[in-house]
Design an enzyme around this catalytic site. Sequence first.
Site, PDB file in Angstrom:
ATOM      1  N   ASP A   1      -7.696   4.930  -3.602  1.00  0.00           N
ATOM      2  CA  ASP A   1      -8.891   5.132  -2.775  1.00  0.00           C
ATOM      3  C   ASP A   1      -9.906   6.025  -3.488  1.00  0.00           C
ATOM      4  O   ASP A   1     -10.172   7.166  -3.090  1.00  0.00           O
ATOM      5  CB  ASP A   1      -8.486   5.760  -1.439  1.00  0.00           C
ATOM      6  CG  ASP A   1      -7.553   4.864  -0.639  1.00  0.00           C
ATOM      7  OD1 ASP A   1      -7.433   3.674  -0.981  1.00  0.00           O
ATOM      8  OD2 ASP A   1      -6.932   5.359   0.320  1.00  0.00           O
TER       9      ASP A   1
ATOM     10  N   ASP B   1       0.830  -1.196   0.000  1.00  0.00           N
ATOM     11  CA  ASP B   1       0.000   0.000   0.000  1.00  0.00           C
ATOM     12  C   ASP B   1       0.875   1.259   0.000  1.00  0.00           C
ATOM     13  O   ASP B   1       2.022   1.242   0.442  1.00  0.00           O
ATOM     14  CB  ASP B   1      -0.905  -0.010   1.232  1.00  0.00           C
ATOM     15  CG  ASP B   1      -2.212   0.726   1.018  1.00  0.00           C
ATOM     16  OD1 ASP B   1      -2.268   1.575   0.100  1.00  0.00           O
ATOM     17  OD2 ASP B   1      -3.178   0.462   1.760  1.00  0.00           O
TER      18      ASP B   1
ATOM     19  N   GLU C   1       3.367   5.313  -3.333  1.00  0.00           N
ATOM     20  CA  GLU C   1       3.645   6.539  -4.113  1.00  0.00           C
ATOM     21  C   GLU C   1       4.682   7.490  -3.499  1.00  0.00           C
ATOM     22  O   GLU C   1       5.218   8.299  -4.273  1.00  0.00           O
ATOM     23  CB  GLU C   1       2.342   7.306  -4.396  1.00  0.00           C
ATOM     24  CG  GLU C   1       1.555   7.752  -3.232  1.00  0.00           C
ATOM     25  CD  GLU C   1       0.599   6.679  -2.727  1.00  0.00           C
ATOM     26  OE1 GLU C   1       0.000   6.940  -1.697  1.00  0.00           O
ATOM     27  OE2 GLU C   1       0.495   5.587  -3.306  1.00  0.00           O
TER      28      GLU C   1
END
Length: 776
Positions: A459, A386, A389
């Site tokens: 998300d 997760d 980035e």
Amino acid sequence: MKKDLIIGILLLTIPAYSQNYLKTVTGIKANLQSMDVEVMFYSPSIVRILKSPEKSTFIKKSLSVIDEPERIAFRTEQSGDAVSLKSGVLTVTLNLTTGKVSCFDPEGKHLFSEKDHGTEFSKINDAGETAYRVRQGFILDKNEAVYGLGQHQDGKMNQRNQIVHLEQKNTIICIPFIQSVKGYGIFWDNYSPTTFIDNPQGMSFESEIADCSDYYFMYGTTMDGTIACMRRLTGDVPLFPLWTWGYWQSRERYTSQDELVGTVKRYRDLKVPLDGIIQDWQYWSTDNAYWNGMSFGNPEFPQPQKMTNDIHAMNAHTIFSIWPSFGQRTEPYKEFQEKGLLLDAKTFPSDSTRAYNPYKQEGRDIYWKYMNKNLFSIGIDGWWMDATETEISPQRRDGKGLQTGLGSYRRVLNAYPLMTVSGVYENQRKVSSDKRVFILTRSAFAGQQHYGACSWSGDVDGDWESFRKQIPAGLNFSACAIPYWNSDIGGFWVRNGGSSAHADYRELYVRWLQFGVFCPMMRSHGTNTPREIWQFGQKGDWAYDVIEKFIRLRYQLLPYNYSLSWDVTSNAGSVMRLLSMDFPQDNNVHDIGSQYMYGKSILVAPVTTPFYSSGKKKDAKVDFSRVQKMSVYLPNGSDWYDFWTDEKLAGGKSIERETPIDIIPLYIKAGSILPLGQTVQYAGEKDWSDLEIRVYDGTDATFTLYEDENDNYNYEKGIYSTILFSWDDVARTLTVNDREGEFPGMLKSRKFKIVDIQSGKVRTISYKGKKTTVKL
């Protein structure tokens, strides 16, 4: 005397050109416009263009490109102020006065060019180091469609006439790569924040921090060929295990070991197919000081080994969440801190949380050490990486105090996901060849396809507008040569009091799930609204029944999907294909972002507008007496078969298709062979001894059925089998050719149920690995 004078004047007006470039083994070097320029062939169809301020010294080792320049036969020719390099596939011309580079096909047809004087360098201070802001300008044809740039949430398909800022963040994946409907691509090899601009004056890439202008031009002649070129440069795609192609259930989050295992058990009790369960965060602890400890500190997960054993005993697999950031009381944090491998900037979820530095090999090795010791060792099957980035606060991305070993963090920030994902892949490969690496991750950069990764769109909101935007987002991502992508089915955030008990959300979820069947990974996930099938009612309730129907369709498609995966690995294929890939001559498809090809046979047109539940929020009752309709464009150049009705339709036109709640428009391209499997509860439950082979006639067709041991890396040693099916449309014969290759456990004999969709004829044949021809 007068005649001699005239001749002398004429001679003075003719430019006297000399060879003011240096030929190298891979191309040429030149100095012009206060720049050093190098044109370097990597293959006959790939060329690198490198420009830098003259006499500057730097070492540029690409983080994405793993290929090396190939010594090819090429010739150079100078005409006036232009020198041309000809490989036989590609002609590259450098203007020795303006620095402009142009590219042509072997017949001299113009493909692409830079602007005259189109390279700009502006000196900057990058955290104490001299660097440059670099801009390179290009010229495209007026109506030329281009695709790529990663994954963006703007709903755009064709990337012309816009400004796109490329800086990684949640829901935005930034890849400075475009490819044209003309059959070429450009990879701008820079990792700092970059701006792509296209307007009537031209196209450009402008990067905040660089030592040089550095890009690769590749001419694949087709969009598939261009993807093959990009993968040659940045790495091919390893094969995912069969079980990744099943259905995956997830939520934010399962709060205990019992809840996680119990979810798998309930799917098995309901006899609804399932292959994977995903554990989100905080299995390590609910105290952020122990954030991402990569161990089971949460007392609700008391027996992790038993947990994975119980899941495996039900023939399911599990992947667990890991992050790049660590709480200050975790063992990884302490070791990273001791060795100077933390990036000193606030990151999610607390002021004291820090991300590790994956730009150094030692950092990647320590990261894997804890994964292996506490997670992989107990049988966890894959990784949910997760926030890759990563979520370092924007005000700290300026590079000050964030040195990576490759320069400032801002210089290389867009490559963070590539570095951390590649470290996990390479280290797991060193430990085991029995389990293929599978990584689900929230970000990506060029070359990430080489490291066993499947990205998801982050998300995103659970609403119709966000749903519509996922389709062009996924297609442009796939156009960057990275084939594996998915989204949270139903959207991550369900706002305004939405609930799986409400009809409006149920309709959205069902339509999103139908789309999810035709994505490389079918995965349900989100927060504040659980998504397990029983949240939508029980058998006999409309939403439950539609969900079950489409999960089962996913499993019917396993032989098609796994063979498609092999095509990705062996032939540089793509799973989600924008329509321009297969129909580049049909101008009508160049900006269609609502439909796509799934493989080369199935046209998918997701239903992305509400209809049945309009205004219904408080209950799950829906009036189905009305029937929704939508327009679907069938591309020119082929006839099409309605998957649900078998009706044959001509291409090159739009049609109206009724879309009752249990139908997503699907059309099979004429000249396709579609294998379908049996009803199963998980991907490996049954062998493929009784497949249905559907023939959609109208033109000749082929399909290669791929089989192996379903996991491990023995396929890299040639341990697998393929069966080529060939349809002769004139003779109306299907040939099942000799099986090639073998593997342990391979079927020696089997049956194929051959169905001719046009005539309705059905033939069942026995097959023992030798060529068999069937007349239909």
